[in-house]
Scaffold this motif. Structure first.
Motif, PDB file in Angstrom:
ATOM      1  N   PRO A 264      52.690  24.565  56.730  1.00 21.64           N
ATOM      2  CA  PRO A 264      53.541  25.702  56.357  1.00 21.64           C
ATOM      3  C   PRO A 264      54.277  25.446  55.035  1.00 21.64           C
ATOM      4  N   ARG A 265      54.714  24.221  54.807  1.00 23.78           N
ATOM      5  CA  ARG A 265      55.454  23.948  53.562  1.00 23.78           C
ATOM      6  C   ARG A 265      54.542  24.040  52.339  1.00 23.78           C
ATOM      7  N   GLU A 266      53.308  23.562  52.485  1.00 28.49           N
ATOM      8  CA  GLU A 266      52.365  23.708  51.359  1.00 28.49           C
ATOM      9  C   GLU A 266      52.090  25.184  51.069  1.00 28.49           C
ATOM     10  N   ALA A 267      51.946  25.964  52.134  1.00 25.56           N
ATOM     11  CA  ALA A 267      51.667  27.394  51.946  1.00 25.56           C
ATOM     12  C   ALA A 267      52.852  28.082  51.269  1.00 25.56           C
ATOM     13  N   LEU A 268      54.072  27.776  51.714  1.00 29.15           N
ATOM     14  CA  LEU A 268      55.249  28.404  51.104  1.00 29.15           C
ATOM     15  C   LEU A 268      55.390  27.982  49.639  1.00 29.15           C
ATOM     16  N   GLN A 269      55.110  26.729  49.364  1.00 27.60           N
ATOM     17  CA  GLN A 269      55.156  26.263  47.971  1.00 27.60           C
ATOM     18  C   GLN A 269      54.174  27.070  47.116  1.00 27.60           C
ATOM     19  N   ALA A 270      52.959  27.273  47.646  1.00 29.26           N
ATOM     20  CA  ALA A 270      51.950  28.006  46.869  1.00 29.26           C
ATOM     21  C   ALA A 270      52.378  29.451  46.650  1.00 29.26           C
TER      22      ALA A 270
ATOM     23  N   ASP B  90      33.876  39.668  36.189  1.00 27.47           N
ATOM     24  CA  ASP B  90      33.282  40.845  35.537  1.00 27.47           C
ATOM     25  C   ASP B  90      33.555  42.109  36.343  1.00 27.47           C
ATOM     26  N   THR B  91      33.399  42.026  37.662  1.00 27.51           N
ATOM     27  CA  THR B  91      33.664  43.221  38.476  1.00 27.51           C
ATOM     28  C   THR B  91      35.155  43.582  38.431  1.00 27.51           C
ATOM     29  N   ALA B  92      36.014  42.591  38.445  1.00 30.13           N
ATOM     30  CA  ALA B  92      37.460  42.874  38.345  1.00 30.13           C
ATOM     31  C   ALA B  92      37.749  43.651  37.062  1.00 30.13           C
ATOM     32  N   ARG B  93      37.104  43.242  35.984  1.00 30.04           N
ATOM     33  CA  ARG B  93      37.353  43.922  34.699  1.00 30.04           C
ATOM     34  C   ARG B  93      36.748  45.330  34.700  1.00 30.04           C
ATOM     35  N   LEU B  94      35.574  45.479  35.327  1.00 33.13           N
ATOM     36  CA  LEU B  94      34.967  46.817  35.396  1.00 33.13           C
ATOM     37  C   LEU B  94      35.877  47.778  36.163  1.00 33.13           C
ATOM     38  N   ALA B  95      36.510  47.265  37.208  1.00 25.49           N
ATOM     39  CA  ALA B  95      37.399  48.129  38.007  1.00 25.49           C
ATOM     40  C   ALA B  95      38.554  48.638  37.155  1.00 25.49           C
ATOM     41  N   THR B  96      39.174  47.748  36.400  1.00 29.73           N
ATOM     42  CA  THR B  96      40.314  48.203  35.578  1.00 29.73           C
ATOM     43  C   THR B  96      39.828  49.052  34.406  1.00 29.73           C
ATOM     44  N   ASP B  97      38.678  48.707  33.834  1.00 28.76           N
ATOM     45  CA  ASP B  97      38.139  49.528  32.743  1.00 28.76           C
ATOM     46  C   ASP B  97      37.887  50.961  33.209  1.00 28.76           C
ATOM     47  N   ALA B  98      37.525  51.090  34.491  1.00 32.45           N
ATOM     48  CA  ALA B  98      37.234  52.426  35.027  1.00 32.45           C
ATOM     49  C   ALA B  98      38.512  53.181  35.393  1.00 32.45           C
ATOM     50  N   GLY B  99      39.651  52.505  35.309  1.00 35.84           N
ATOM     51  CA  GLY B  99      40.915  53.194  35.562  1.00 35.84           C
ATOM     52  C   GLY B  99      41.519  52.923  36.921  1.00 35.84           C
ATOM     53  N   MET B 100      40.893  52.064  37.709  1.00 36.98           N
ATOM     54  CA  MET B 100      41.496  51.717  39.005  1.00 36.98           C
ATOM     55  C   MET B 100      42.473  50.557  38.815  1.00 36.98           C
ATOM     56  N   GLU B 101      43.454  50.499  39.701  1.00 30.62           N
ATOM     57  CA  GLU B 101      44.315  49.317  39.727  1.00 30.62           C
ATOM     58  C   GLU B 101      43.512  48.171  40.328  1.00 30.62           C
ATOM     59  N   LEU B 102      43.863  46.974  39.931  1.00 31.61           N
ATOM     60  CA  LEU B 102      43.127  45.803  40.407  1.00 31.61           C
ATOM     61  C   LEU B 102      43.930  45.054  41.465  1.00 31.61           C
ATOM     62  N   CYS B 103      43.267  44.825  42.582  1.00 38.06           N
ATOM     63  CA  CYS B 103      43.802  43.960  43.637  1.00 38.06           C
ATOM     64  C   CYS B 103      42.918  42.723  43.644  1.00 38.06           C
ATOM     65  N   CYS B 104      43.477  41.583  43.310  1.00 37.80           N
ATOM     66  CA  CYS B 104      42.635  40.410  43.102  1.00 37.80           C
ATOM     67  C   CYS B 104      43.398  39.144  43.478  1.00 37.80           C
ATOM     68  N   GLY B 105      42.922  38.464  44.488  1.00 29.98           N
ATOM     69  CA  GLY B 105      43.582  37.232  44.920  1.00 29.98           C
ATOM     70  C   GLY B 105      42.553  36.279  45.478  1.00 29.98           C
ATOM     71  N   GLY B 106      42.871  35.685  46.620  1.00 24.07           N
ATOM     72  CA  GLY B 106      41.913  34.747  47.176  1.00 24.07           C
ATOM     73  C   GLY B 106      42.440  34.058  48.415  1.00 24.07           C
ATOM     74  N   ILE B 107      41.891  32.894  48.653  1.00 28.74           N
ATOM     75  CA  ILE B 107      42.180  32.133  49.866  1.00 28.74           C
ATOM     76  C   ILE B 107      42.674  30.754  49.453  1.00 28.74           C
ATOM     77  N   LEU B 108      43.801  30.371  49.990  1.00 29.99           N
ATOM     78  CA  LEU B 108      44.346  29.043  49.698  1.00 29.99           C
ATOM     79  C   LEU B 108      44.041  28.111  50.864  1.00 29.99           C
ATOM     80  N   GLY B 109      43.811  26.844  50.530  1.00 33.74           N
ATOM     81  CA  GLY B 109      43.548  25.863  51.573  1.00 33.74           C
ATOM     82  C   GLY B 109      42.070  25.612  51.790  1.00 33.74           C
TER      83      GLY B 109
END
Ligand code: SF4
Length: 354
Positions: free
Chosen positions: A251-257, A188-207
């Motif tokens: 490292p190989r799992e990370a590169l694959q992702a 919801d916050t990600a969508r509010l950011a784009t609705d307000a006209g900001m670009e969205l930076c949205c990712g996360g943590i792998l592993g």
């Protein structure tokens, strides 16, 4: 061959991949990783060009966060040795922004450890955004947690170009990682950011214990939000957190992702962020040949990065010019020819399987 089919779809037909096409590529043994990496690099060059975008961030208010994200040493619920301090003085924020500019980065991200900003904090952030713009000319991004629509509009009106709000992990895994807010709250916050006209930076943590299949889910869930930028953190387990004993990805799992994320989001800025030193080690350069085209330089929120010069040396060695700005609608100058051209290609729609 799944890789040849993916290549044809992305580079010849210029269409996005279905989940089953990505899953077929992911199912190949890791012995095929060089082929996957090569495809991800070709896709990155075709959709984004060779430039690498650099960003620094400042942890402007650290620790004592009431939330319980299991990876995070800034949660007040876990015993960790993270620094705890209120919002920094304006001068400290501006000094950090100047250092960012001097390190060759073009975007400065103000991050605070909160569930969401209360009014006093938001007012301080808005003052800091204004000061950084005035004193450095840098593009400013913010990461302030969950927003209301009004808060998103005020940030956008203040000239905040990009809002960072990570989903952190896929919908299915999120309840094991955090119980104090929901995955949907983050969407919801990600969508509010784009609705307000900001670009969205949205990712996360792998592993964080997700399966490869769930990693693919996560990539498609992110793609559905059409983020301009996708930070990929690789879990570097923090002492005192519930994930302190989580084995890191190989490292190989990370590169694959990283490569799979590029295939799912061909035109996003894919930013290698926290944990790259710890998980990729000697293979950090491979991350930039596996589809990533942006870096955090300097330190991360709670861990220490390497000197910015080391990353500039790496980019020189790879022949990858530094982008002159953070993307959409701007122009970059090719380091060799000196000609200007659009920094970003149009996105392609996400393929949704019925
Ligand atoms: S990730 Fe953010 S919201 Fe979660 S505990 Fe850390 S600072 Fe708080």
């Amino acid at each position: 061959m799944p890789i040849a089919a993916a290549e044809h779809a992305l580079l010849e037909e210029r269409r996005s991949l279905s989940r089953s096409e990505v899953a077929a590529v992911a199912a190949l043994p890791l012995d095929h990783l060089p082929d996957l990496v090569a495809l991800a690099h070709r896709v990155r060059l075709a959709y984004c060009g060779p430039e690498v975008e650099l960003e620094s961030l400042i942890n402007a208010k650290s620790g004592a966060c009431p939330e319980d994200c299991a990876f995070c040493s800034q949660s007040a619920r876990f015993e960790s040795d993270v620094d705890v301090y209120p919002f920094l003085d304006l001068d400290e924020v501006v000094d950090a922004a100047r250092a960012t500019r001097d390190a060759g980065a073009t975007q400065f991200c103000i991050v605070v450890a909160v569930r969401g900003p209360e009014e006093r904090l938001l007012a301080k952030v808005l003052d800091a955004v204004d000061a950084v713009h005035r004193e450095t000319g840098l593009e400013v991004a913010c990461s302030l947690g969950l927003l209301t629509a009004t808060q998103a509009e005020r940030l956008s009106a203040a000239g905040v170009r990009r809002y960072n709000h990570n989903l952190e992990t896929c919908r299915d895994v999120f309840p094991q990682i955090c119980t104090t807010h929901t995955w949907q709250d983050r969407v919801d916050t990600a969508r509010l950011a784009t609705d307000a006209g900001m670009e969205l930076c949205c990712g996360g943590i792998l592993g964080m214990g997700e399966t490869l299949d769930q990693r693919i889910d996560f990539a498609f869930e992110l793609a559905a939000l059409e983020p301009c930028e996708v930070p990929i953190n690789l879990l570097d387990p923090r002492p005192g957190t519930p994930l302190s004993d989580q084995p890191t990805l190989s490292p190989r799992e990370a590169l694959q992702a990283i490569a799979l994320f590029r295939l799912v989001m061909p035109s996003a800025w894919l930013r290698l962020a926290g944990g790259r030193e710890k998980v990729l080690g000697e293979l950090q350069g491979m991350g930039l040949l596996a589809g990533a085209n942006a870096l955090i330089v300097g330190n991360y929120l709670t861990t220490t990065g390497r000197p910015a010069q080391a990353d500039h040396d790496l980019l020189d060695a790879l022949g990858m010019p530094v982008a002159d700005g953070p993307g959409e609608g701007r122009f970059v100058v090719d380091a060799g020819g000196g000609h200007a051209r659009p920094a970003r290609r149009p996105t392609i729609p996400v393929h949704v399987e019925s």
